[in-house]
Design a protein around this motif. Sequence first.
Motif, PDB file in Angstrom:
ATOM      1  N   LYS A  33       0.816  -1.216   0.000  1.00 59.35           N
ATOM      2  CA  LYS A  33       0.000   0.000   0.000  1.00 59.35           C
ATOM      3  C   LYS A  33       0.852   1.269   0.000  1.00 59.35           C
ATOM      4  CE  LYS A  33      -3.601  -2.389   2.681  1.00 59.35           C
ATOM      5  NZ  LYS A  33      -4.596  -2.496   1.591  1.00 59.35           N
ATOM      6  N   GLY A  34       2.172   1.079   0.064  1.00 67.37           N
ATOM      7  CA  GLY A  34       3.083   2.212   0.051  1.00 67.37           C
ATOM      8  C   GLY A  34       3.167   2.953   1.364  1.00 67.37           C
ATOM      9  N   LEU A  35       2.744   2.302   2.461  1.00 69.84           N
ATOM     10  CA  LEU A  35       2.734   2.974   3.769  1.00 69.84           C
ATOM     11  C   LEU A  35       4.056   2.820   4.514  1.00 69.84           C
ATOM     12  CD1 LEU A  35      -0.884   2.045   4.932  1.00 69.84           C
ATOM     13  CD2 LEU A  35      -0.089   4.092   3.721  1.00 69.84           C
ATOM     14  N   ILE A  36       4.870   1.853   4.118  1.00 69.99           N
ATOM     15  CA  ILE A  36       6.201   1.655   4.699  1.00 69.99           C
ATOM     16  C   ILE A  36       7.035   0.934   3.647  1.00 69.99           C
ATOM     17  CG2 ILE A  36       5.902  -0.627   5.755  1.00 69.99           C
ATOM     18  CD1 ILE A  36       7.221   0.553   8.313  1.00 69.99           C
ATOM     19  N   ASP A  37       8.351   1.029   3.759  1.00 76.75           N
ATOM     20  CA  ASP A  37       9.180   0.501   2.672  1.00 76.75           C
ATOM     21  C   ASP A  37       9.689  -0.918   2.883  1.00 76.75           C
ATOM     22  OD1 ASP A  37      10.865   1.149   4.716  1.00 76.75           O
ATOM     23  OD2 ASP A  37      12.317   2.267   3.511  1.00 76.75           O
ATOM     24  N   ARG A  38       9.674  -1.410   4.122  1.00 73.29           N
ATOM     25  CA  ARG A  38      10.161  -2.773   4.352  1.00 73.29           C
ATOM     26  C   ARG A  38       9.672  -3.314   5.683  1.00 73.29           C
ATOM     27  NH1 ARG A  38      16.031  -2.459   7.018  1.00 73.29           N
ATOM     28  NH2 ARG A  38      15.535  -4.651   7.265  1.00 73.29           N
ATOM     29  N   ASP A  39       9.899  -4.619   5.900  1.00 67.97           N
ATOM     30  CA  ASP A  39       9.532  -5.273   7.152  1.00 67.97           C
ATOM     31  C   ASP A  39      10.684  -5.110   8.136  1.00 67.97           C
ATOM     32  OD1 ASP A  39       8.870  -6.907   9.244  1.00 67.97           O
ATOM     33  OD2 ASP A  39       8.712  -8.748   8.083  1.00 67.97           O
ATOM     34  N   TYR A  40      10.550  -4.153   9.033  1.00 66.31           N
ATOM     35  CA  TYR A  40      11.618  -3.861   9.984  1.00 66.31           C
ATOM     36  C   TYR A  40      11.674  -4.855  11.150  1.00 66.31           C
ATOM     37  CZ  TYR A  40      12.383   0.559   7.569  1.00 66.31           C
ATOM     38  OH  TYR A  40      12.683   1.503   6.614  1.00 66.31           O
ATOM     39  N   ALA A  41      10.743  -5.804  11.185  1.00 68.41           N
ATOM     40  CA  ALA A  41      10.772  -6.825  12.237  1.00 68.41           C
ATOM     41  C   ALA A  41      11.445  -8.111  11.768  1.00 68.41           C
ATOM     42  CB  ALA A  41       9.355  -7.132  12.712  1.00 68.41           C
ATOM     43  N   ALA A  42      11.689  -8.217  10.454  1.00 73.11           N
ATOM     44  CA  ALA A  42      12.207  -9.465   9.887  1.00 73.11           C
ATOM     45  C   ALA A  42      13.555  -9.859  10.474  1.00 73.11           C
ATOM     46  CB  ALA A  42      12.297  -9.338   8.365  1.00 73.11           C
ATOM     47  N   ASP A  43      14.423  -8.886  10.737  1.00 80.39           N
ATOM     48  CA  ASP A  43      15.770  -9.199  11.220  1.00 80.39           C
ATOM     49  C   ASP A  43      15.884  -9.206  12.744  1.00 80.39           C
ATOM     50  OD1 ASP A  43      16.747  -9.432   8.631  1.00 80.39           O
ATOM     51  OD2 ASP A  43      17.176  -7.285   8.478  1.00 80.39           O
ATOM     52  N   VAL A  44      14.754  -9.022  13.429  1.00 79.65           N
ATOM     53  CA  VAL A  44      14.770  -9.074  14.895  1.00 79.65           C
ATOM     54  C   VAL A  44      14.718 -10.534  15.316  1.00 79.65           C
ATOM     55  CG1 VAL A  44      13.553  -8.433  17.010  1.00 79.65           C
ATOM     56  CG2 VAL A  44      13.661  -6.828  15.091  1.00 79.65           C
ATOM     57  N   ILE A  45      15.675 -10.965  16.103  1.00 87.06           N
ATOM     58  CA  ILE A  45      15.796 -12.378  16.497  1.00 87.06           C
ATOM     59  C   ILE A  45      14.788 -12.704  17.597  1.00 87.06           C
ATOM     60  CG2 ILE A  45      17.347 -14.134  17.421  1.00 87.06           C
ATOM     61  CD1 ILE A  45      19.672 -12.445  16.347  1.00 87.06           C
ATOM     62  N   PRO A  46      13.974 -13.739  17.409  1.00 88.69           N
ATOM     63  CA  PRO A  46      12.998 -14.120  18.432  1.00 88.69           C
ATOM     64  C   PRO A  46      13.674 -14.482  19.751  1.00 88.69           C
ATOM     65  CG  PRO A  46      12.514 -15.191  16.340  1.00 88.69           C
ATOM     66  CD  PRO A  46      13.860 -14.563  16.190  1.00 88.69           C
ATOM     67  N   LYS A  47      12.985 -14.228  20.846  1.00 83.08           N
ATOM     68  CA  LYS A  47      13.512 -14.577  22.160  1.00 83.08           C
ATOM     69  C   LYS A  47      13.466 -16.090  22.348  1.00 83.08           C
ATOM     70  CE  LYS A  47      14.049 -10.291  23.429  1.00 83.08           C
ATOM     71  NZ  LYS A  47      15.415  -9.710  23.553  1.00 83.08           N
TER      72      LYS A  47
END
Length: 363
Positions: free
Chosen positions: A146-160
Amino acid sequence: MTQIRVKGFKIFNDRHGKRRCYHRATGHKINLEKTPLGSAEFFAECARIAAIAETKKAQAPKPGTLGGLLNTYFQTEHFGNLADATKRDYRKCADFLHPIRDTPVSAITTPLVSGIHDKAARKIGWRRANMVRTVLSQVFRHVIPKGLIDRDYAADVIPKPRPKDRPYANRPWTVEERAVVLERAAPHVRAAVALIMNTGLDPSDALKLTRRQIDADTIWGFRGKTGEEVAIPIGPTLQKALDAAPIHDAVTILATSAGRPWTYNGFSTVWHRFKKKLEAEEAVQPGLTLKGLRHTVATTLREAGLEERQIADLLGQKTPSMARHYSRSANLADRNRIKMETLEKENERRSKVVKPFQKPVKP
């Protein structure tokens, strides 16, 4: 006659000539019989409704913010198709993020999401923190097109990781625990436990099964959480349990002692009381859960030599595409039949070494 006007409200005569009034923005109606038009009470009610509307408007997520992204995602078809329990969990994650809802999209970065993830782990635990991360990832993925953000900024966050000292959630039941629960449970509870125990169905799905979903010797249905279809052959042990279930007129296979369909919360309450009683008598170990029966089926089949993909097919752990829907259904029951036969034989073998329940004698 003086014509009364109030900003934001529509005052008119309906087709019967009766005076009506409602707030344009919210559609909230004013009862002109209780608060006559033009009276002090009428103007006070208008002011109250307008104030509430303004407050809600101020609280609404702003475009170009994290709250705006969440709101956009909650209106997507993807969110609408989730199971009710999953929707509630996602909403709880949004509640956790509420204090930072006005964060501009331009300020959202992977380090920011990582910091949110860390804070969530400290405040609401590792499991919920990972769910917050999952929700953010889903939000980002669905608003990128939808053009509201450019990427998934959570993808590289390592799960606990799961804490090493944390008890195993929904652990498998031992053979002895299965035997004592079936022996001691009331008939309407025993039927439910036996159905879950001999199918591997999620408890919520098992309680919703209707009589129409049994065709000959097979249970047909869908797993509520994933939408994955299940076709589970009814083995001798399950058939015996179904035959022994109390007779009732409910459309569901399982029913309460009053003959009405179970609600998940209702059965959970009954199960919790029964389980606590068994724990107090030391007949079962702590940590026994209904969902643990799915783990029990998976563990039993795995130990009997079946592959993970075979077990996943039985438990409905993969969502098929609609194009393969009917062709996959046609042979799913046959593929699962050997698995259920394996489960039947393995449970029978193990049950032969189980001693009848005896309350332990304390020294």
